[in-house]
Motif scaffolding. Structure first.
Motif, mmCIF file in Angstrom:
data_model
loop_
_atom_site.group_PDB
_atom_site.id
_atom_site.type_symbol
_atom_site.label_atom_id
_atom_site.label_comp_id
_atom_site.label_asym_id
_atom_site.label_seq_id
_atom_site.Cartn_x
_atom_site.Cartn_y
_atom_site.Cartn_z
ATOM 1 N N HIS A 140 0.839 -1.207 0.000
ATOM 2 C CA HIS A 140 0.000 0.000 0.000
ATOM 3 C C HIS A 140 0.876 1.261 0.000
ATOM 4 C CE1 HIS A 140 -3.471 2.543 0.649
ATOM 5 N NE2 HIS A 140 -2.851 3.097 1.679
ATOM 6 N N ASP A 141 1.904 1.271 0.858
ATOM 7 C CA ASP A 141 2.820 2.422 0.901
ATOM 8 C C ASP A 141 3.599 2.552 -0.407
ATOM 9 O OD1 ASP A 141 2.090 3.148 3.506
ATOM 10 O OD2 ASP A 141 3.594 1.807 4.383
ATOM 11 N N ALA A 142 4.008 1.415 -0.954
ATOM 12 C CA ALA A 142 4.726 1.435 -2.230
ATOM 13 C C ALA A 142 3.836 2.027 -3.321
ATOM 14 C CB ALA A 142 5.172 0.023 -2.612
ATOM 15 N N LEU A 143 2.600 1.586 -3.374
ATOM 16 C CA LEU A 143 1.673 2.090 -4.382
ATOM 17 C C LEU A 143 1.471 3.589 -4.237
ATOM 18 C CD1 LEU A 143 -0.291 1.657 -6.703
ATOM 19 C CD2 LEU A 143 -2.050 1.053 -5.015
ATOM 20 N N GLN A 144 1.327 4.073 -3.015
ATOM 21 C CA GLN A 144 1.161 5.525 -2.798
ATOM 22 C C GLN A 144 2.368 6.301 -3.334
ATOM 23 O OE1 GLN A 144 0.313 5.702 1.459
ATOM 24 N NE2 GLN A 144 -1.766 6.383 0.966
ATOM 25 N N ASP A 145 3.563 5.789 -3.073
ATOM 26 C CA ASP A 145 4.764 6.482 -3.550
ATOM 27 C C ASP A 145 4.867 6.434 -5.076
ATOM 28 O OD1 ASP A 145 5.473 7.253 -1.039
ATOM 29 O OD2 ASP A 145 7.250 5.982 -0.897
ATOM 30 N N PHE A 146 4.550 5.290 -5.657
ATOM 31 C CA PHE A 146 4.598 5.191 -7.122
ATOM 32 C C PHE A 146 3.540 6.099 -7.762
ATOM 33 C CE2 PHE A 146 6.433 0.738 -6.422
ATOM 34 C CZ PHE A 146 7.734 1.189 -6.525
ATOM 35 N N GLU A 147 2.391 6.213 -7.123
ATOM 36 C CA GLU A 147 1.355 7.112 -7.645
ATOM 37 C C GLU A 147 1.797 8.572 -7.527
ATOM 38 O OE1 GLU A 147 -2.725 4.493 -7.017
ATOM 39 O OE2 GLU A 147 -2.049 5.779 -5.376
ATOM 40 N N SER A 148 2.483 8.908 -6.443
ATOM 41 C CA SER A 148 3.026 10.263 -6.311
ATOM 42 C C SER A 148 4.032 10.539 -7.416
ATOM 43 C CB SER A 148 3.682 10.455 -4.943
ATOM 44 O OG SER A 148 2.712 10.394 -3.924
ATOM 45 N N ALA A 149 4.887 9.573 -7.693
ATOM 46 C CA ALA A 149 5.874 9.729 -8.770
ATOM 47 C C ALA A 149 5.169 9.817 -10.117
ATOM 48 C CB ALA A 149 6.852 8.555 -8.752
ATOM 49 N N GLN A 150 4.125 9.018 -10.292
ATOM 50 C CA GLN A 150 3.362 9.030 -11.546
ATOM 51 C C GLN A 150 2.719 10.400 -11.770
ATOM 52 O OE1 GLN A 150 -0.207 6.607 -11.532
ATOM 53 N NE2 GLN A 150 0.241 5.886 -13.619
ATOM 54 N N VAL A 163 2.554 0.984 -11.636
ATOM 55 C CA VAL A 163 1.375 1.358 -10.833
ATOM 56 C C VAL A 163 0.220 0.412 -11.135
ATOM 57 C CG1 VAL A 163 -0.394 3.138 -10.519
ATOM 58 C CG2 VAL A 163 2.023 3.771 -10.474
ATOM 59 N N ASN A 164 -0.004 0.098 -12.408
ATOM 60 C CA ASN A 164 -1.095 -0.811 -12.775
ATOM 61 C C ASN A 164 -0.888 -2.199 -12.166
ATOM 62 O OD1 ASN A 164 -2.466 1.118 -14.259
ATOM 63 N ND2 ASN A 164 -1.434 0.565 -16.173
ATOM 64 N N LEU A 165 0.340 -2.698 -12.234
ATOM 65 C CA LEU A 165 0.619 -4.017 -11.635
ATOM 66 C C LEU A 165 0.451 -3.989 -10.124
ATOM 67 C CD1 LEU A 165 3.799 -5.112 -13.629
ATOM 68 C CD2 LEU A 165 1.569 -6.241 -13.650
ATOM 69 N N LEU A 166 0.920 -2.947 -9.502
ATOM 70 C CA LEU A 166 0.853 -2.872 -8.049
ATOM 71 C C LEU A 166 -0.578 -2.661 -7.558
ATOM 72 C CD1 LEU A 166 2.816 -3.243 -5.800
ATOM 73 C CD2 LEU A 166 3.233 -0.814 -5.767
ATOM 74 N N GLU A 167 -1.377 -1.960 -8.330
ATOM 75 C CA GLU A 167 -2.799 -1.805 -7.958
ATOM 76 C C GLU A 167 -3.468 -3.164 -7.880
ATOM 77 O OE1 GLU A 167 -4.009 2.616 -9.642
ATOM 78 O OE2 GLU A 167 -4.158 0.891 -11.001
ATOM 79 N N LYS A 168 -3.137 -4.058 -8.800
ATOM 80 C CA LYS A 168 -3.691 -5.407 -8.791
ATOM 81 C C LYS A 168 -3.169 -6.199 -7.604
ATOM 82 C CE LYS A 168 -4.223 -5.438 -13.756
ATOM 83 N NZ LYS A 168 -3.658 -5.851 -15.024
ATOM 84 N N GLU A 169 -1.861 -6.027 -7.308
ATOM 85 C CA GLU A 169 -1.229 -6.763 -6.209
ATOM 86 C C GLU A 169 -1.707 -6.262 -4.858
ATOM 87 O OE1 GLU A 169 3.300 -7.826 -4.918
ATOM 88 O OE2 GLU A 169 2.847 -7.563 -7.051
#
Length: 171
Positions: A140-150, A163-169
């Protein structure tokens, strides 16, 4: 842009020495560019014998050590630079990446937290911290950071895929 430390390091160098130093720094860049890391390391050590506090060469040495996967030695060199230039963001970032490669994710995150506080618009800081969280299984924290970078770098296709892969994971 030269730092005050660069000026201190070159103030005592005469013109002939400056030309020689420039030639050696050019050789160093070529070695690194051509992935001749052992030659680059040898030249870094030679230059540091003569100019022990010349931070650009110290940084090159630390980066070469990282390329050679000699991460513990690279950390020592990064720390030496930070003694001279404690707020050198490039070196702090490189140290965080090196700590991560050693599996020291928590210390890497602490440095990246400071870097993000200082420059929240640098997508590389968010991505690096996201990978640390990912390696800690904190998806969840990883996804938030990747979304911030995105958000900062919306054209980065690899980041969008991540981000798409991590959203699924993360679901």
């Amino acid at each position: 842009m030269p730092t005050n430390q660069d000026n201190k390091n070159t103030d005592s160098i005469n013109n002939e020495e400056q030309i020689l130093l420039y030639e050696k720094l050019t050789n160093l860049s070529e070695y690194i560019e051509n992935e001749q890391f052992e030659d680059a390391l040898e030249l870094c050590n030679e230059l540091l014998d003569k100019y022990p506090d010349y931070t650009p060469v110290m940084l090159s040495k630390a980066n070469v050590l990282s390329f050679l996967e000699r991460y513990d030695e690279a950390l020592i060199t990064y720390d030496k630079i930070l003694e001279l230039e404690p707020e050198n963001l490039q070196v702090l970032y490189a140290k965080a990446i090196t700590l991560s490669k050693l599996g020291n994710y928590h210390d890497s995150i602490l440095i990246l937290n400071d870097l993000i506080s200082y420059d929240p618009d640098n997508s590389y800081y968010w991505i690096a911290r996201g990978f640390n969280y990912y390696d800690l299984n904190q998806f969840h924290d990883a996804l938030q950071d990747f979304e911030s970078a995105q958000h900062l770098d919306p054209e980065n296709e690899k980041l969008n895929e991540l981000v798409n892969l991590l959203e699924k994971e993360a679901d």
